[in-house]
Design a protein around this motif. Structure first.
Motif, short mmCIF file in Angstrom:
data_model
loop_
_atom_site.label_atom_id
_atom_site.label_comp_id
_atom_site.label_asym_id
_atom_site.label_seq_id
_atom_site.Cartn_x
_atom_site.Cartn_y
_atom_site.Cartn_z
N SER A 201 0.84 -1.12 -0.13
CA SER A 201 -0.13 -0.02 0.10
C SER A 201 0.93 1.16 0.05
O SER A 201 2.10 1.14 0.42
N PRO A 202 0.31 2.46 -0.45
CA PRO A 202 1.08 3.74 -0.55
C PRO A 202 1.82 3.78 0.73
O PRO A 202 1.28 3.84 1.62
N GLY A 203 3.27 4.20 0.70
CA GLY A 203 4.04 4.66 1.67
C GLY A 203 4.60 3.38 2.39
O GLY A 203 5.46 3.82 3.19
N LEU A 204 4.05 2.15 2.20
CA LEU A 204 4.51 1.07 2.92
C LEU A 204 5.26 0.02 2.29
O LEU A 204 6.16 -0.64 2.56
N ARG A 205 4.98 0.17 0.70
CA ARG A 205 5.45 -1.02 -0.06
C ARG A 205 6.85 -1.02 -0.28
O ARG A 205 7.68 -1.81 -0.60
N THR A 206 7.47 0.06 0.06
CA THR A 206 9.25 0.18 0.24
C THR A 206 9.63 -0.28 1.49
O THR A 206 11.07 -0.29 1.47
N GLN A 207 8.85 -0.89 2.33
CA GLN A 207 9.45 -1.25 3.83
C GLN A 207 8.95 -2.62 3.89
O GLN A 207 7.90 -3.11 3.75
N SER A 208 9.93 -3.50 4.36
CA SER A 208 9.55 -4.67 5.01
C SER A 208 9.98 -4.88 6.71
O SER A 208 11.01 -4.61 6.94
N HIS A 209 8.96 -5.41 7.38
CA HIS A 209 9.23 -5.07 8.96
C HIS A 209 9.02 -6.61 9.45
O HIS A 209 8.16 -7.22 8.98
N PRO A 210 9.93 -7.00 10.43
CA PRO A 210 9.69 -8.24 11.11
C PRO A 210 8.42 -8.26 12.04
O PRO A 210 8.51 -7.20 12.91
N TYR A 211 7.30 -9.09 11.87
CA TYR A 211 6.53 -8.79 12.98
C TYR A 211 6.03 -10.37 13.24
O TYR A 211 5.91 -11.33 12.34
N SER A 212 6.14 -10.77 14.79
CA SER A 212 5.75 -12.26 15.05
C SER A 212 4.56 -12.59 15.01
O SER A 212 3.45 -11.63 14.87
N LEU A 213 4.01 -13.65 14.69
CA LEU A 213 2.40 -14.13 14.53
C LEU A 213 1.96 -14.15 16.15
O LEU A 213 2.86 -14.40 16.96
N SER A 214 0.94 -13.04 16.23
CA SER A 214 0.29 -13.17 17.55
C SER A 214 -0.78 -14.08 18.07
O SER A 214 -1.53 -14.03 18.90
N ALA A 215 -0.96 -15.11 16.86
CA ALA A 215 -1.86 -16.16 17.27
C ALA A 215 -1.28 -17.17 16.43
O ALA A 215 -0.57 -17.36 15.48
N ALA A 216 -1.56 -18.55 17.00
CA ALA A 216 -1.21 -19.60 16.21
C ALA A 216 -1.50 -19.73 14.81
O ALA A 216 -2.83 -19.30 14.51
N PRO A 217 -0.64 -20.13 13.95
CA PRO A 217 -1.03 -20.22 12.32
C PRO A 217 -2.50 -21.04 12.03
O PRO A 217 -2.42 -22.21 12.82
N GLY A 218 -3.26 -20.63 11.27
CA GLY A 218 -4.24 -21.58 10.86
C GLY A 218 -5.00 -21.10 9.68
O GLY A 218 -4.06 -20.93 8.62
N ASP A 219 -6.16 -21.07 9.57
CA ASP A 219 -6.77 -20.65 8.42
C ASP A 219 -6.51 -19.07 7.89
O ASP A 219 -6.58 -18.56 6.86
N THR A 220 -6.16 -18.42 8.88
CA THR A 220 -5.77 -16.94 8.81
C THR A 220 -4.21 -16.70 9.54
O THR A 220 -4.07 -17.85 10.39
N LEU A 221 -3.60 -15.66 9.22
CA LEU A 221 -2.68 -15.50 10.18
C LEU A 221 -2.92 -14.00 10.76
O LEU A 221 -3.62 -13.29 10.29
N ARG A 222 -2.15 -13.87 11.99
CA ARG A 222 -2.54 -12.66 12.80
C ARG A 222 -1.27 -11.92 13.49
O ARG A 222 -0.31 -12.94 13.80
N ILE A 223 -1.01 -10.96 13.06
CA ILE A 223 0.08 -9.98 13.68
C ILE A 223 -0.24 -9.10 14.67
O ILE A 223 -1.49 -8.55 14.50
N THR A 224 0.38 -8.76 15.62
CA THR A 224 0.03 -7.41 16.75
C THR A 224 1.01 -6.39 16.77
O THR A 224 2.24 -6.83 16.99
#
Ligand SMILES: Cc1cc2nc3c(=O)[nH]c(=O)nc-3n(C[C@H](O)[C@H](O)[C@H](O)COP(=O)(O)OP(=O)(O)OC[C@H]3O[C@@H](n4cnc5c(N)ncnc54)[C@H](O)[C@@H]3O)c2cc1C
Length: 425
Positions: free
Chosen positions: A244-267
């Motif tokens: 998305s505009p302003g973010l596509r030039t950056q990649s950031h590490p975020y841990s999964l904040s819920a066990a992976p399943g049908d969806t993924l979640r970060i906080t």
């Protein structure tokens, strides 16, 4: 890495590279050997940053990056010594002082000019990677300059094959060198450039929902196709690039904040430009990912008793590991926060702990002498009656995590049973 370096120098000697009839010959031979060692370290550099699964599984991402930082500085210093010694010796052979010889190198052929350019880019990377310099720059700007290192590698490789007398004659040494560079650069291209695009096409990962939490952090739920094929584990993280505009030039590490399943979640806790912008993500935004990464998982366990300790936003991998724990696991969770309101995901951790029959200790208050609070000092022995039978997983600010780790080791928890995830490299 060192075996490859020794093999490279042995091939140099075997190809007659150790002529030391004079002191200048000796300087020249040492200069050549340092060039070979520096190149092997540079190959290892690229491999450590390649996100190749076998590297990640072997040492984990944060240690790979820590090694990358250390090896990188040594590699560039050895490369500088290589250039200085060969320039000095060649100048002596050709009757020039070192400065005139350095300026004359391009006359010897384009592969010497590219070597000078490579050296220049490596020196820029070395200087900007010095902690005193790096911390003065926004991460993105530092990282953009850091990518120059790959320009340097692209220039250094033809120099080695065309000027390097050990390799330019073909045969075993040529194939040995080519194999090493192919493994190194190949892994980088496959896992850093091609794989994220394959994952984007295969999983079509998109933002499904964005929720701002009472403590000010933001939970982002992501949906996509066939996410099970990512084989992510609770406790792991990804590098996320929101397209998305302003973010596509950056990649950031975020841990999964819920066990992976049908969806993924970060906080995500807002700590700077990139993390603050997460709260304004629009549902449907596509996401480019690298990973899963990290060994802060159940897969690294060595003992029965699982002890999860976190502070602040360090709760994210802990909350996902708690959810991913096997029924019947003996679990102790210790959360530290200034106030309950500032503790992200506290309600979820309380509900999961009750569901899992885990011992939950929430330490709120001001900093104290121990890694607990002034109000509730904490020592591992207060929570773990079987230090040799426990795995201690720690996630939080660097200094705090170091204090918890030291206490765990002092309490008798074996080093292989202490696992630390740092939210900063
Ligand atoms: C393995 C790991 C897991 C993490 N998990 C979480 C999480 O679950 N929730 C959460 O809120 N935060 C998490 N973080 C921290 C998060 O990545 C940073 O807070 C975020 O990248 C900061 O970026 P910024 O643009 O907001 O801030 P900036 O002001 O640009 O950066 C602040 C600091 O964050 C670090 N940083 C910035 N960008 C990057 C990057 N691309 N790669 C590595 N470090 C960077 C730098 O050390 C920088 O000094 C994690 C970090 C790591 C290393």
């Amino acid at each position: 890495m060192w075996l490859a370096a020794v093999a490279g120098v042995a091939l140099m000697i075997a190809s007659g590279g150790l002529q030391a009839a004079s002191a200048t010959d000796g300087v020249y031979a040492v200069g050549r050997a340092l060039g070979i060692v520096a190149a092997v370290l540079m190959m290892t550099q690229v491999l450590l940053a390649s996100r190749a699964p076998w590297v990640e599984r072997a040492i984990g991402h944060d240690r790979a990056i820590a090694q990358h930082t250390r090896v990188g500085k040594v590699a560039i210093i050895l490369m500088l010594l290589h250039a200085v010694l060969l320039t000095t010796a060649s100048g002596t052979y050709d009757g020039r002082d070192p400065v005139s010889q350095f300026l004359a190198w391009p006359q010897y052929g384009w592969f010497m000019l590219v070597a000078q350019i490579a050296l220049g880019t490596f020196l820029i990377v070395l200087i900007t990677s010095l902690t005193a310099v790096r911390l003065r720059w926004p991460y993105e700007r530092w990282h953009a300059v850091h990518l120059l290192v790959y320009v340097g590698v692209a220039f250094a490789v033809p120099h080695q094959f065309l000027e390097g007398s050990t390799f330019r004659t073909g045969g075993l040494s040529w194939w040995f060198w080519a194999a090493l560079w192919t493994l190194s650069i190949g892994s980088f291209v496959v896992y850093r450039l091609i794989r994220p695009l394959v994952l984007l096409a295969r999983h079509d990962l998109r933002v499904a929902a964005v929720a701002t939490l009472p403590d000010g952090s933001t939970s982002v739920t992501l949906e996509g196709r066939d996410l099970a094929r990512l084989r992510a584990s609770a406790g792991q993280f990804f590098l996320w690039r929101f397209l998305s505009p302003g973010l596509r030039t950056q990649s950031h590490p975020y841990s999964l904040s819920a066990a992976p399943g049908d969806t993924l979640r970060i906080t995500v806790k807002p700590s700077g430009t990139g993390s603050s912008a997460v709260r304004s993500l629009a549902p449907g935004t596509r996401v480019l990912i690298e990973g899963p990464l990290g060994v802060f998982t159940h897969g690294s366990r060595t003992a029965d008793h699982l002890v999860l300790i976190c502070a602040g936003i360090g709760v994210t991998p802990v909350r996902s590991m708690l959810e991913g724990a096997a029924p019947g696991d003996r679990i102790t969770v210790i959360m530290r926060a200034r106030t309950r309101d500032e503790a992200p995901l506290l309600d979820e951790v309380e509900a999961l702990a009750a569901e899992r029959g885990a011992d939950l200790h929430v330490l709120v208050g001001h900093r104290g002498e121990t890694w607990g609070t002034r109000e509730t000092p904490a020592l591992i022995k207060d929570f773990v009656d079987d230090p040799r039978g426990a795995d201690v997983y720690i996630c939080g600010p660097r200094a705090w995590a170091a204090a918890v780790e030291a206490d765990a080791l002092a309490a008798g928890v074996p080093r292989d049973s202490v696992h630390r995830e740092e939210f900063g490299w």
